[in-house]
Design a protein around this motif. Structure first.
Motif, PDB file in Angstrom:
ATOM      1  N   ALA A  25       0.400  -1.139  -0.292  1.00 41.87           N
ATOM      2  CA  ALA A  25       0.097   0.093   0.054  1.00 41.87           C
ATOM      3  C   ALA A  25       0.513   1.062   0.320  1.00 41.87           C
ATOM      4  O   ALA A  25       0.454   2.157  -0.772  1.00 41.87           O
ATOM      5  N   PHE A  26       2.060   1.140   0.692  1.00 41.29           N
ATOM      6  CA  PHE A  26       2.756   2.676   0.819  1.00 41.29           C
ATOM      7  C   PHE A  26       3.839   2.578  -0.223  1.00 41.29           C
ATOM      8  O   PHE A  26       3.379   3.492  -1.406  1.00 41.29           O
ATOM      9  N   GLU A  27       3.892   1.847  -1.130  1.00 40.28           N
ATOM     10  CA  GLU A  27       4.263   1.652  -2.456  1.00 40.28           C
ATOM     11  C   GLU A  27       3.739   2.262  -3.603  1.00 40.28           C
ATOM     12  O   GLU A  27       3.958   3.035  -4.023  1.00 40.28           O
ATOM     13  N   TYR A  28       2.752   1.851  -3.229  1.00 42.77           N
ATOM     14  CA  TYR A  28       1.530   2.452  -4.529  1.00 42.77           C
ATOM     15  C   TYR A  28       0.662   4.253  -4.435  1.00 42.77           C
ATOM     16  O   TYR A  28       0.929   4.198  -4.959  1.00 42.77           O
ATOM     17  N   TYR A  29       1.150   4.080  -3.134  1.00 36.80           N
ATOM     18  CA  TYR A  29       0.802   5.357  -2.664  1.00 36.80           C
ATOM     19  C   TYR A  29       1.672   6.615  -2.987  1.00 36.80           C
ATOM     20  O   TYR A  29       1.678   7.626  -3.434  1.00 36.80           O
ATOM     21  N   LEU A  30       2.908   5.727  -3.138  1.00 38.93           N
ATOM     22  CA  LEU A  30       4.227   6.730  -2.855  1.00 38.93           C
ATOM     23  C   LEU A  30       4.078   6.955  -4.731  1.00 38.93           C
ATOM     24  O   LEU A  30       4.709   8.407  -5.087  1.00 38.93           O
ATOM     25  N   LYS A  31       3.988   6.038  -4.857  1.00 38.85           N
ATOM     26  CA  LYS A  31       4.282   6.292  -6.620  1.00 38.85           C
ATOM     27  C   LYS A  31       2.710   7.276  -7.155  1.00 38.85           C
ATOM     28  O   LYS A  31       3.057   7.635  -8.228  1.00 38.85           O
ATOM     29  N   ASN A  32       1.733   6.607  -6.656  1.00 41.54           N
ATOM     30  CA  ASN A  32       0.782   7.343  -7.632  1.00 41.54           C
ATOM     31  C   ASN A  32      -0.089   8.307  -7.327  1.00 41.54           C
ATOM     32  O   ASN A  32      -0.522   9.316  -7.330  1.00 41.54           O
ATOM     33  N   TRP A  33       0.464   8.934  -5.608  1.00 37.44           N
ATOM     34  CA  TRP A  33      -0.656   9.589  -4.597  1.00 37.44           C
ATOM     35  C   TRP A  33       0.211  11.285  -4.091  1.00 37.44           C
ATOM     36  O   TRP A  33      -0.019  11.801  -4.024  1.00 37.44           O
ATOM     37  N   ASN A  34       1.416  10.504  -3.788  1.00 40.95           N
ATOM     38  CA  ASN A  34       3.336  11.413  -2.868  1.00 40.95           C
ATOM     39  C   ASN A  34       2.633  12.568  -3.392  1.00 40.95           C
ATOM     40  O   ASN A  34       3.031  13.715  -2.969  1.00 40.95           O
ATOM     41  N   ASN A  35       3.939  12.470  -4.681  1.00 43.07           N
ATOM     42  CA  ASN A  35       3.635  13.235  -5.579  1.00 43.07           C
ATOM     43  C   ASN A  35       5.216  14.300  -4.851  1.00 43.07           C
ATOM     44  O   ASN A  35       4.980  15.716  -5.291  1.00 43.07           O
ATOM     45  N   GLY A  36       5.532  13.901  -4.153  1.00 41.38           N
ATOM     46  CA  GLY A  36       7.027  14.888  -3.540  1.00 41.38           C
ATOM     47  C   GLY A  36       6.468  15.099  -2.518  1.00 41.38           C
ATOM     48  O   GLY A  36       7.528  16.225  -1.679  1.00 41.38           O
ATOM     49  N   ARG A  37       5.188  15.076  -1.485  1.00 40.69           N
ATOM     50  CA  ARG A  37       5.300  15.927  -0.976  1.00 40.69           C
ATOM     51  C   ARG A  37       5.926  15.157   0.794  1.00 40.69           C
ATOM     52  O   ARG A  37       5.847  14.089   1.064  1.00 40.69           O
ATOM     53  N   PRO A  38       5.952  15.589   1.584  1.00 41.29           N
ATOM     54  CA  PRO A  38       6.154  15.833   3.674  1.00 41.29           C
ATOM     55  C   PRO A  38       5.280  14.926   4.012  1.00 41.29           C
ATOM     56  O   PRO A  38       4.467  14.665   3.293  1.00 41.29           O
ATOM     57  N   ILE A  39       5.595  14.344   4.591  1.00 43.42           N
ATOM     58  CA  ILE A  39       4.541  12.634   5.005  1.00 43.42           C
ATOM     59  C   ILE A  39       5.231  12.734   6.577  1.00 43.42           C
ATOM     60  O   ILE A  39       6.480  13.030   7.334  1.00 43.42           O
ATOM     61  N   ILE A  40       3.527  12.443   7.072  1.00 44.33           N
ATOM     62  CA  ILE A  40       3.826  12.009   8.779  1.00 44.33           C
ATOM     63  C   ILE A  40       3.463  11.039   8.774  1.00 44.33           C
ATOM     64  O   ILE A  40       2.367  10.156   7.562  1.00 44.33           O
ATOM     65  N   ILE A  41       4.231   9.920   8.866  1.00 41.59           N
ATOM     66  CA  ILE A  41       3.592   8.478   9.817  1.00 41.59           C
ATOM     67  C   ILE A  41       3.092   8.310  10.801  1.00 41.59           C
ATOM     68  O   ILE A  41       3.701   9.011  12.196  1.00 41.59           O
ATOM     69  N   ALA A  42       1.796   7.557  11.306  1.00 44.25           N
ATOM     70  CA  ALA A  42       1.234   7.539  12.679  1.00 44.25           C
ATOM     71  C   ALA A  42       0.488   5.843  13.237  1.00 44.25           C
ATOM     72  O   ALA A  42      -0.020   6.012  11.392  1.00 44.25           O
ATOM     73  N   ALA A  43       0.967   5.887  13.714  1.00 42.95           N
ATOM     74  CA  ALA A  43       0.040   4.080  13.475  1.00 42.95           C
ATOM     75  C   ALA A  43       0.161   3.990  15.429  1.00 42.95           C
ATOM     76  O   ALA A  43       0.374   4.444  16.220  1.00 42.95           O
ATOM     77  N   HIS A  44      -0.902   2.615  15.665  1.00 36.24           N
ATOM     78  CA  HIS A  44      -1.056   2.563  17.281  1.00 36.24           C
ATOM     79  C   HIS A  44      -0.744   1.202  17.028  1.00 36.24           C
ATOM     80  O   HIS A  44      -0.870   0.064  16.569  1.00 36.24           O
ATOM     81  N   SER A  45      -0.751   0.307  18.493  1.00 37.03           N
ATOM     82  CA  SER A  45      -0.531  -0.281  18.507  1.00 37.03           C
ATOM     83  C   SER A  45       0.287  -2.080  17.521  1.00 37.03           C
ATOM     84  O   SER A  45       0.865  -1.752  16.832  1.00 37.03           O
ATOM     85  N   GLN A  46      -0.836  -3.002  16.924  1.00 38.02           N
ATOM     86  CA  GLN A  46      -0.450  -3.245  15.743  1.00 38.02           C
ATOM     87  C   GLN A  46       0.006  -2.696  14.727  1.00 38.02           C
ATOM     88  O   GLN A  46       1.117  -2.965  14.306  1.00 38.02           O
ATOM     89  N   GLY A  47      -0.089  -1.793  14.684  1.00 39.19           N
ATOM     90  CA  GLY A  47       0.486  -0.800  13.670  1.00 39.19           C
ATOM     91  C   GLY A  47       1.570  -0.022  13.571  1.00 39.19           C
ATOM     92  O   GLY A  47       2.822   0.186  12.644  1.00 39.19           O
ATOM     93  N   ALA A  48       1.557   0.026  15.458  1.00 35.08           N
ATOM     94  CA  ALA A  48       3.099   0.683  15.306  1.00 35.08           C
ATOM     95  C   ALA A  48       3.871  -0.071  15.017  1.00 35.08           C
ATOM     96  O   ALA A  48       5.361   0.148  14.815  1.00 35.08           O
TER      97      ALA A  48
END
Length: 360
Positions: free
Chosen positions: A176-199
């Motif tokens: 999902a992250f690779e797809y997001y980077l290739k198709n939607w990020n367009n060089g924008r800064p990123i915040i990563i946020a996660a909890h529990s299993q996500g963390a």
């Protein structure tokens, strides 16, 4: 695989203890805002081996496989009742990649089926509404659905199946992250946020894609909450020791003030803890005057100044918050409220660091 086995061992204690203190009162009053950790039913998968019950692979070009996305209306766009906040995603120049915690707690397979409407609803109106929405004031929120590992994976003796379940979950998030980077990020800064299993998965994602990599220059901040992260886990991503830092990570695990879970949870000065009321690693007690409010029942904003906090030996101490139907009268472990208890403080911090990122 060794890292995952160690993580399972650590979290086994967390889950077993938390399940003991969770009461029917908790299930009745707080199932909506805090559903991401617990269930009132048995958490054991009922299907056979993970190899024989692998759910369908997600297609991340289809917005159906995103719990939150800027191009669709979803619970991450919501604003708590009784607040004067605003959804600022449309005008933001930053992206937020949110990795949700475990919502697969009922019987079934080792991994979540992303075509399970009931599970998706539980995710969307639990963690996406009550956690991911924190960040709609700082950036455009992306939250992929993924074939999450069952809650039981943390305390089963079938380590092989648990490891396989977590590997499958991480594979989805990586895809999902690779797809997001290739198709939607367009060089924008990123915040990563996660909890529990996500963390748990966010640690690996940051290590692989940001730590010492070119993408690290675009990291505004990472919130890796609810799982222990050692101070030296990353090579190039430091702990956020001051409120003015960017390109760093914040982490904490919340327990009742004065409680030291030495026999059940890992405690060590080597574990990173950032106090969400001061945004420093200082061990000074931070009074409730710095608390901006939490969001719990009915997605309503609470008043401010309700609890103080203190960093102590690898965990975050917090004064016992009180609210109608509180399940915390006898609890020492506040894992379920790691984000929600500090909803407004985290929201303000994310916005502030975005501003600082553009100034650096």
């Amino acid at each position: 695989k060794l890292f995952i086995k160690i993580t399972i061992s650590i979290f086994q204690s967390i889950v077993m203890y938390t399940l003991k203190i969770t009461t029917r009162l908790f299930c009745f009053f707080l199932v909506a805002p805090l559903i991401f950790l617990q269930s009132c039913s048995s958490p054991k998968p009922t299907k056979g081996s993970i190899q024989s019950n692998v759910p369908r692979v997600p297609d991340y070009s289809n917005l159906q496989y995103w719990a939150a996305h800027p191009n669709k209306k979803d619970p991450a766009d919501s604003i708590p009742l009784n607040s004067n906040l605003h959804d600022e995603q449309v005008t933001s120049d930053v992206d937020v990649f949110f990795l949700h915690p475990t919502t697969l707690t009922k019987g079934g397979g080792w991994n979540g089926d992303l075509n399970d409407a009931a599970l998706n609803k539980k995710t969307d109106y639990g963690t996406i509404l009550y956690q991911a929405s924190i960040f709609n004031g700082a950036g455009r929120v992306y939250a992929p659905r993924y074939r999450q590992a069952h809650l039981y994976s943390y305390f089963t003796k079938d380590t092989a199946s648990a490891v396989a379940a977590f590997e499958l979950a991480y594979l989805d998030l990586k895809t999902a992250f690779e797809y997001y980077l290739k198709n939607w990020n367009n060089g924008r800064p990123i915040i990563i946020a996660a909890h529990s299993q996500g963390a748990q998965h966010a640690k690996r994602l940051l290590k692989e894609y940001f730590d010492g990599q070119n993408l690290g220059n675009r990291l505004v901040v990472a919130y890796i909450v609810g799982m222990p992260v050692t101070k030296d886990y990353f090579t190039k991503i430091p702990v956020c020791a001051t409120p003015e830092q960017t390109g760093c990570f914040c982490s904490w695990r919340t327990f009742k003030l004065g409680y030291e879970p030495r026999t059940t949870f890992p405690m060590s000065e080597k574990i990173a803890v950032v106090n969400p009321l001061s945004w420093t690693t200082d061990k000074t007690f931070i009074p409730k005057s710095k608390h901006e409010g939490y969001v719990l029942m009915g997605f309503k904003a609470s008043p401010a100044h309700l609890l103080g906090t203190q960093v102590n030996n690898g965990i975050l101490w917090a004064e016992k918050p009180t609210f109608k139907g509180s399940f915390l009268y006898r609890a020492n472990n506040y894992h379920v409220g790691d984000f929600n208890f500090f909803y407004f403080n985290v929201r303000e911090d994310a916005k502030r660091r975005v501003g600082l990122f553009w100034k650096r």
